[in-house]
Design an enzyme around this catalytic site. Structure first.
Site, short mmCIF file in Angstrom:
data_model
loop_
_atom_site.label_atom_id
_atom_site.label_comp_id
_atom_site.label_asym_id
_atom_site.label_seq_id
_atom_site.Cartn_x
_atom_site.Cartn_y
_atom_site.Cartn_z
N HIS A 1 4.20 6.81 5.18
CA HIS A 1 2.72 7.59 5.48
C HIS A 1 2.28 6.89 6.82
O HIS A 1 1.68 7.81 7.58
CB HIS A 1 2.04 8.33 5.06
CG HIS A 1 1.09 6.81 4.43
ND1 HIS A 1 1.27 6.84 3.10
CD2 HIS A 1 -0.23 6.81 4.03
CE1 HIS A 1 0.35 5.58 2.73
NE2 HIS A 1 -0.93 5.92 3.44
N GLU B 1 0.72 5.67 12.65
CA GLU B 1 -0.87 5.12 12.60
C GLU B 1 -0.34 3.62 13.17
O GLU B 1 -0.83 3.36 13.97
CB GLU B 1 -1.24 5.63 11.91
CG GLU B 1 -2.47 5.09 11.63
CD GLU B 1 -4.17 6.06 11.58
OE1 GLU B 1 -3.57 6.93 10.42
OE2 GLU B 1 -4.41 6.24 12.60
N ASP B 2 0.03 2.66 12.08
CA ASP B 2 -0.05 1.82 12.54
C ASP B 2 1.07 0.61 13.04
O ASP B 2 1.15 -0.58 13.48
CB ASP B 2 0.06 0.91 10.86
CG ASP B 2 -1.46 1.99 10.56
OD1 ASP B 2 -2.25 2.26 11.05
OD2 ASP B 2 -1.24 1.78 9.12
N ASP C 1 -2.92 7.89 -1.28
CA ASP C 1 -3.16 7.48 -0.44
C ASP C 1 -5.17 7.00 -0.65
O ASP C 1 -4.87 5.84 -0.68
CB ASP C 1 -2.99 7.86 0.69
CG ASP C 1 -3.47 6.81 2.27
OD1 ASP C 1 -3.60 6.06 1.80
OD2 ASP C 1 -4.21 7.97 2.86
N ASP D 1 -21.43 13.54 -27.27
CA ASP D 1 -20.40 13.98 -27.17
C ASP D 1 -19.43 13.01 -25.60
O ASP D 1 -19.27 13.76 -24.84
CB ASP D 1 -20.53 15.72 -26.41
CG ASP D 1 -20.98 15.53 -26.04
OD1 ASP D 1 -22.30 14.73 -24.90
OD2 ASP D 1 -20.78 16.36 -25.02
N HIS E 1 0.82 -1.12 -0.04
CA HIS E 1 0.23 -0.18 0.15
C HIS E 1 0.77 1.27 0.24
O HIS E 1 0.79 2.06 -1.07
CB HIS E 1 -0.72 0.24 1.19
CG HIS E 1 -1.72 1.00 1.18
ND1 HIS E 1 -2.17 2.20 0.48
CD2 HIS E 1 -1.75 2.46 2.15
CE1 HIS E 1 -2.67 2.96 0.81
NE2 HIS E 1 -2.23 2.32 2.77
MN MN Z 1 -2.65 4.83 3.82
#
Ligand code: MN
Length: 500
Positions: free
Chosen positions: A87, A91-92, A154, A274, A63
């Site tokens: 990034h 957080e993880d 992201d 169109d 990812h």
């Molecule tokens: Mn992410």
């Protein structure tokens, strides 16, 4: 750290890293100096996410790696690419922002922090005004334009891989993408990204319509391609005969815009004529007008559809000449003619042509801010920019007089800067203000005069038999600029004071 990072040495590079380097080389000649940093970020992210998997079963690193790859499409700088790789680390994983600042740079840590911060904010309203506020808030919270650009990449990758999430989540993310991210990308002129986001949102929000369009178009693809090849061939020949060297692209309008046309004009697919458009890219402005003349000699234009955005550039800098002509067999074809320079700007996110298509929005202040943001993107991409100079200007002071906060249900409320919890209570409803006895900001009980900041979630505690205190006048920053009417409240206080 329990792992060791290997030296920057071509012998160590896995294929994935080489692919990334290749992509950067397309637009950055100085990549060699940046390789050690990029290689470090690559390994660092890979190690940090080791053992983590996405719902699809892929390693999590896929990812962040793909997020960085998407950013190479937008010609982003190495700092941004490193931040993209990192990034989701804060957080993880157990790695803190401080470690990133130490290992990499304060700027990279700052970008990662910004992306993490935005990630925590979720949009869950289908109201247009809420979406607009939410878009403003993203700009306010992002602080640095690159944070937003990383977030776009992201989000695009998450949209590309949305299929493996549960349905409820798919919907929420797709709505947020359609209503918040795609319009913002459009305004920033990130046109390619915006179209892909919209098509993916349509795929998950209206799967039957998406499949229908896909089938219709794939059934007609050969026919459409043959048609457009013939059409562009005729134009190319005519221009060449007259000494104009042009690059001509034929394109099918994206699904979401076809779908919108069907909806707006209430017509079946077969009657939307169109769906085809072409771009003619030439060397000079004079050639733009020259080409226009030659094309009009070949095909009859529809006068109402002619726009000259070269003579009258849009306020956001977008330039092109637009004309719609009647092609062979009576098909309508939109033609955009521009120089290479204008084209590059329009593609990579400098020139946004949002005004004429998003007529619903006419928020001038937002336009102005976007212009400013776009200038920053410009600076970001220019080689001559001096690092410390633009670091200063990169700080977004958008909406500096405004903050954006949430109700417990997640509705967004905008308040003047300096607003307190008590202001918030009155902003929600006068009755709530009058009955307010306490407040929780981000789940913590705080005094009513606590100053709020963007992103706070506020819960007001009320009591039916409570009356306001005179002291409150000191806490509210309402001075006639507030959205709610403060007069009944003052009246109430006076009444109350007389009563005691
Ligand atoms: Mn992410």
């Amino acid at each position: 750290m329990t792992w060791t990072l290997t030296e920057a040495n071509p012998k160590n590079y896995p294929r994935k890293f080489l692919v990334l380097l290749d992509a950067v080389r397309q637009y950055n000649d100085n990549i060699d100096n940046d390789i050690p940093l990029l290689w470090k970020a690559f390994q660092f992210a890979q190690n940090a996410h080791m053992g983590q998997f996405r719902r699809s079963g892929e390693p999590y690193f896929e990812h962040v790696y793909n997020t960085a790859l998407i950013l190479t499409d937008l010609s982003m700088d190495t700092i941004t690419l490193c931040a993209a790789l990192l990034h989701d680390v804060v957080e993880d994983t157990a790695i803190s922002e401080e470690i990133i600042a130490e290992e990499f740079s304060p700027t990279i840590a700052f970008l990662v922090k910004g992306v993490t911060k935005i990630g925590g904010i979720k949009f869950n309203s289908e109201q247009e005004q809420q979406a607009e506020n939410f878009r403003k808030m993203l700009l306010g919270v992002a602080e640095d334009i690159r944070v937003l650009i990383i977030k776009f990449a992201d989000r695009l990758h998450n949209m590309r891989t949305l299929g493996s999430l549960p349905l409820v989540k798919q919907r929420r993310i797709a709505i947020e993408t359609r209503d918040v991210y795609a319009p913002l990308a459009h305004r920033l002129g990130m046109y390619r990204l915006k179209m892909e986001m919209e098509d993916l949102a349509l795929k998950y929000l209206e799967p039957r319509i998406f499949n229908f369009l896909e089938k219709k178009i794939s059934a007609k693809r050969e026919e459409l391609e043959a048609y457009i090849n013939n059409f562009t061939g005729l134009i190319d020949k005519k221009l060449r005969e007259n000494g104009i060297e042009a690059v001509i692209f034929g394109r099918l309008k994206h699904f979401y815009s076809i779908y919108n046309k069907m909806k707006k004009q209430n017509k079946p697919f077969e009657e939307i004529y169109d769906v085809l458009a072409i771009r003619v890219i030439v060397n000079t402005v004079a050639e733009c007008y020259g080409s226009l003349g030659y094309i009009h000699q070949l095909f009859k234009p529809i006068p109402e559809r002619f726009r000259d955005f070269i003579a009258n550039a849009k306020s956001n800098g977008y330039q092109s000449v637009h004309s719609t002509v009647i092609g062979p067999g009576g098909k309508l074809i939109e033609i955009q003619i521009r120089t290479h320079e204008m084209h590059k700007k329009a593609e990579v996110g400098i020139a946004a042509h949002w005004k004429y298509k998003e007529s619903k929005d006419n928020d001038d202040s937002l336009d102005k801010h976007i212009q400013w943001l776009r200038d920053l993107v410009d600076m970001l991409k220019s080689d001559s920019a001096n690092e410390s100079d633009f670091m200063e200007t990169l700080k977004i002071d958008l909406f500096k007089d405004e903050i954006f906060v949430f109700t417990p249900k997640g509705d967004l409320i905008s308040l003047p800067k300096g607003s307190t919890a008590l202001d918030f209570a009155f902003a929600v409803h006068t009755e709530i203000g009058l009955r307010c006895i306490g407040a929780k900001v981000n789940a913590k009980i705080v005094p009513l005069n606590t100053e709020l900041s963007s992103g706070d979630q506020i819960e007001i505690i009320t009591s039916a038999n409570h009356s306001p205190s005179y002291n409150w006048l000191k806490y509210v920053c309402g001075n006639g600029t507030m959205k709610w009417d403060i007069r009944p409240w003052i009246f109430f206080i006076r009444l109350w004071e007389r009563g005691t």
